[in-house]
Write an enzyme that holds these catalytic residues in place. Structure first.
Site, PDB file in Angstrom:
ATOM      1  N   TRP A 183      -9.361  19.877  -9.374  1.00 10.41           N
ATOM      2  CA  TRP A 183      -8.623  18.735  -8.824  1.00 10.41           C
ATOM      3  C   TRP A 183      -9.298  18.299  -7.527  1.00 10.41           C
ATOM      4  CZ3 TRP A 183      -5.636  16.176 -11.869  1.00 10.41           C
ATOM      5  CH2 TRP A 183      -4.810  15.170 -11.355  1.00 10.41           C
ATOM      6  N   ASP A 197      -8.694  11.657  -0.168  1.00 11.71           N
ATOM      7  CA  ASP A 197      -7.773  10.621   0.309  1.00 11.71           C
ATOM      8  C   ASP A 197      -6.473  10.671  -0.488  1.00 11.71           C
ATOM      9  OD1 ASP A 197      -9.015   9.673  -2.085  1.00 11.71           O
ATOM     10  OD2 ASP A 197      -8.452   7.636  -1.558  1.00 11.71           O
ATOM     11  N   GLU A 199      -6.643  10.591  -4.120  1.00 12.21           N
ATOM     12  CA  GLU A 199      -7.270  11.776  -4.717  1.00 12.21           C
ATOM     13  C   GLU A 199      -8.640  11.480  -5.311  1.00 12.21           C
ATOM     14  OE1 GLU A 199      -3.822  12.845  -7.448  1.00 12.21           O
ATOM     15  OE2 GLU A 199      -3.666  14.420  -5.948  1.00 12.21           O
ATOM     16  N   GLU A 200      -9.351  10.537  -4.751  1.00 14.68           N
ATOM     17  CA  GLU A 200     -10.625  10.121  -5.342  1.00 14.68           C
ATOM     18  C   GLU A 200     -11.828  10.348  -4.434  1.00 14.68           C
ATOM     19  OE1 GLU A 200      -9.677   6.058  -6.238  1.00 14.68           O
ATOM     20  OE2 GLU A 200      -8.783   6.573  -8.169  1.00 14.68           O
ATOM     21  N   GLU A 256       4.661   3.063 -12.081  1.00  9.43           N
ATOM     22  CA  GLU A 256       3.648   3.110 -11.023  1.00  9.43           C
ATOM     23  C   GLU A 256       3.009   1.729 -10.819  1.00  9.43           C
ATOM     24  OE1 GLU A 256      -0.415   4.874 -11.781  1.00  9.43           O
ATOM     25  OE2 GLU A 256       0.368   6.384 -10.396  1.00  9.43           O
TER      26      GLU A 256
END
Ligand SMILES: *[C@@H]1O[C@H](CO)[C@@H](O)[C@H](O)[C@H]1NC(C)=O
Ligand SMILES: *[C@@H]1O[C@H](CO)[C@@H](O)[C@H](O)[C@H]1NC(C)=O
Ligand SMILES: *[C@@H]1O[C@H](CO)[C@@H](O)[C@H](O)[C@H]1NC(C)=O
Ligand SMILES: *[C@@H]1O[C@H](CO)[C@@H](O)[C@H](O)[C@H]1NC(C)=O
Length: 573
Positions: A139, A195, A198-199, A423
């Site tokens: 992850w 960030d 999550e990238e 979302e």
């Protein structure tokens, strides 16, 4: 008399719009709150298996699977819940808050791929299974905003308990959690992080901004309960973080660069979310903390909103003075790269917080930095301070209020009839896409509605902070990493290493680190790298003619240990 009824003073379309918007808000608010609580264990009807106080990011388990506790989402959701409780608006939420506290005590003790509880490095872990165990797959980790957001939720609760003379619970149950998180923020703020999306692994404005806020809150609480051993160290680092925070501002382009890495424009909802989540009602329009009405945050908001005008067909033909759907960043392709409910609502929230602040101050100030923002609403306006009794103030604030409501009206338009907020909504058709019932979407609607109604969170001490002249860094804990690589070379050819950390030249091949051939064909070098950090790297060959040959893709990756040293044994690829 009858004629005048046919021609009311307000334009009929505006009247209808505002009536429709307030009726949407009064219908959606309770739905959003019910659905938010439905995603929280153990009683939440859409959160089976979740432990008490654990927020499920979304009940969606496939495409995408969000059936996890994310520390960021969970802490932002609980900040909303705590605000409702401490303001007295909903005292029935207390049991949820105490469940959250108990759950965080457990999670802080879970060793995970980000590190160990003994070293405190596990706190950078972004997500957990809803049964409070570690998520072990690969992850984007660590994510260093989580501990900061948890501090903000818990110190808000702590301050209300202190006001009610309940210091015992603060000292015994909240302080141990806050102390660990604040030590983590203080030690690791100056190391790279993934960030909030999550990238990208670099430095991230949202993370730095919420880290700064959280340390100030921890310091204030420490002083209030007489637990002052870390106060001096934390104050030094809070000042360092505030100094670093200024560096994200891009003065020539008038926006806040969201991430220092990633190779994108850097125009990103990250910055709008940072402004609303570090709002302080006592700080006025302070630009050093990027308050919602600060000239920098308003200039940034215009650049951010405008970046979506041409990327979504939903937005085509909309005038510059009107709201549009916004997403995370214009280069986004995740789940189709659509507008998000929570980012569109964040724009409205920032603007309503700005309007409230001007109203309290009795004036608004336009600088050369914020002039392009204000010119959206009046092309002839100039820099200056306008009192609330002036016609310029009235013209601007009423246009900004309409513009701010426009972002909620867009969300209204794309809310399905059951009131559920997913979302994203499709950039062409507006139909909901990606995870259903996103808990953060509900929290963002509820906080945007509160801001519009003038219901503000408490101060965190942003007023009157000053930035030191030169920024000091904080290396934090490091470990020794020896890189060994087997590589046969021809005469004059040398092996170097470069990678994502500054100690590995931040991917700059011309300043890459040379390896020694003393044990040829094993080339070797030992480097100090941040502890408990995910670091990518590659070996390169420098040829006699100065040309460079890179190893083949993908990048190599290590996660450094919390302490001690480690040896990596690689073979040239
Ligand atoms: C926790 O949940 C995960 C994912 O569902 C599962 O794999 C694991 O076995 C569970 N652990 C415990 C102790 O229940
Ligand atoms: C202090 O707060 C805790 C948590 O809400 C509660 O359980 C306890 O009864 C409170 N104590 C007092 C004296 O109010
Ligand atoms: C660490 O802090 C220094 C000084 O503010 C800054 O120049 C540097 O970019 C920071 N690095 C990270 C990864 O935060
Ligand atoms: C690399 O080799 C050394 C010595 O041969 C060994 O001690 C070390 O554990 C190895 N590293 C890894 C990551 O396997």
């Amino acid at each position: 008399m009858r004629l005048s009824l046919l021609f009311p003073v307000l334009s009929p379309s505006l009247l209808v719009l505002s009536q429709t918007l307030s009726s949407y808000i009064s219908t959606e608010q309770p739905i959003a709150k019910t659905n938010l609580l439905a995603n929280i264990g153990a009683a939440g009807v859409k959160a089976p298996g979740a432990k008490p106080g654990i927020v499920v990011a979304s009940p969606s388990t496939v495409n995408p699977n969000y059936y996890y506790f994310w520390l960021r989402d969970g802490s932002l959701v609980f900040k909303y819940i705590v605000d409702e409780y401490v303001s007295g608006r909903d005292t029935s939420l207390l049991s949820h808050i105490n469940d959250f506290v108990a759950a965080q005590t457990i999670l802080q003790g879970v060793d995970n791929p980000s590190g160990t509880a003994a070293a405190g490095t596990n706190l950078g872990e972004p997500k957990y299974y809803v049964n409070e165990t570690a998520f072990l797959d690969s992850w984007g980790r660590p994510q260093r905003d989580g501990p900061a957001l948890r501090i903000t939720a818990l110190t808000t609760y702590a301050n209300s308990l202190l006001a009610a003379n309940n210091k015992t619970f603060v000292t015994n149950s909240l302080w141990p959690i806050i102390l660990k998180d604040a030590n983590y923020v203080s030690s690791f703020w100056n190391q790279s992080t993934f960030d909030l999306w999550e990238e990208i692994q670099s430095s991230s404005f949202f993370t730095t901004a919420v880290q700064h806020r959280s340390l100030r809150e921890a310091i204030t609480l420490a002083n209030a309960i007489g637990q002052t051993s870390q106060v001096s160290a934390w104050t030094t680092q809070a000042n360092n973080i505030l100094c670093f925070l200024q560096s994200y501002w891009n003065p020539s382009a008038g926006y806040i660069t969201a991430n220092t890495g990633g190779g994108r424009s850097g125009i990103d909802a990250n910055t709008v979310l940072a402004s609303i989540h570090t709002f302080d009602p006592n700080a006025g329009c302070d630009a050093t903390t990027f308050q919602p009405c600060s000239d920098k945050a308003l200039s940034n908001l215009k650049v951010y909103v405008d970046s979506f005008r041409s990327v979504y067909s939903l937005n085509s033909g909309v005038a510059e003075s009107s709201a549009v759907s916004t997403g995370r960043y214009k280069e986004d392709v995740y789940q189709g790269g659509n507008p998000w409910y929570l980012t569109t609502l964040a724009v409205s929230e920032q603007l309503h917080l700005a309007l409230k602040t001007w109203s309290t101050a009795g004036s608004l100030t336009i600088t050369s930095t914020s002039l392009p923002f204000f010119q959206i609403f009046s092309s002839s306006v100039t820099a200056g301070t306008y009192s609330s009794t002036s016609s310029t103030y009235t013209t601007l604030t009423s246009a900004i209020s309409t513009y701010a409501d426009g972002f909620i009206s867009i969300v209204q338009k794309y809310t399905p009839s059951n009131g559920g907020l997913a979302e994203q909504f499709d950039k062409s058709s507006g139909v909901p896409v990606s995870a259903v019932d996103l808990t953060w979407s509900y929290a963002s609607a509820l906080t945007a509605f509160n801001a519009r109604a003038g219901l503000l969170s408490n101060s965190w001490g942003a007023k009157g902070l000053s930035v030191s002249g030169t920024c000091q860094s904080n290396a934090g804990p490091t470990v020794s990493v020896t890189f060994n690589v087997q590589a046969t070379t021809s005469f004059g050819e040398n092996i170097f290493i470069t990678g994502s950390d500054p100690a590995l030249s931040s991917w700059n091949p011309s300043s890459a680190i040379a390896l020694s051939a003393a044990n040829y064909p094993t080339w070797s070098v030992t480097v100090k790298l941040p502890a408990s950090a995910g670091i990518q790297y590659k070996y390169i060959r420098k040829e006699t003619d100065g040309s460079i040959v890179w190893e083949s893709d993908p990048n190599m990756q290590i996660t450094t240990p919390a302490s001690g040293s480690v040896t990596e044994n690689d073979t040239w690829r």
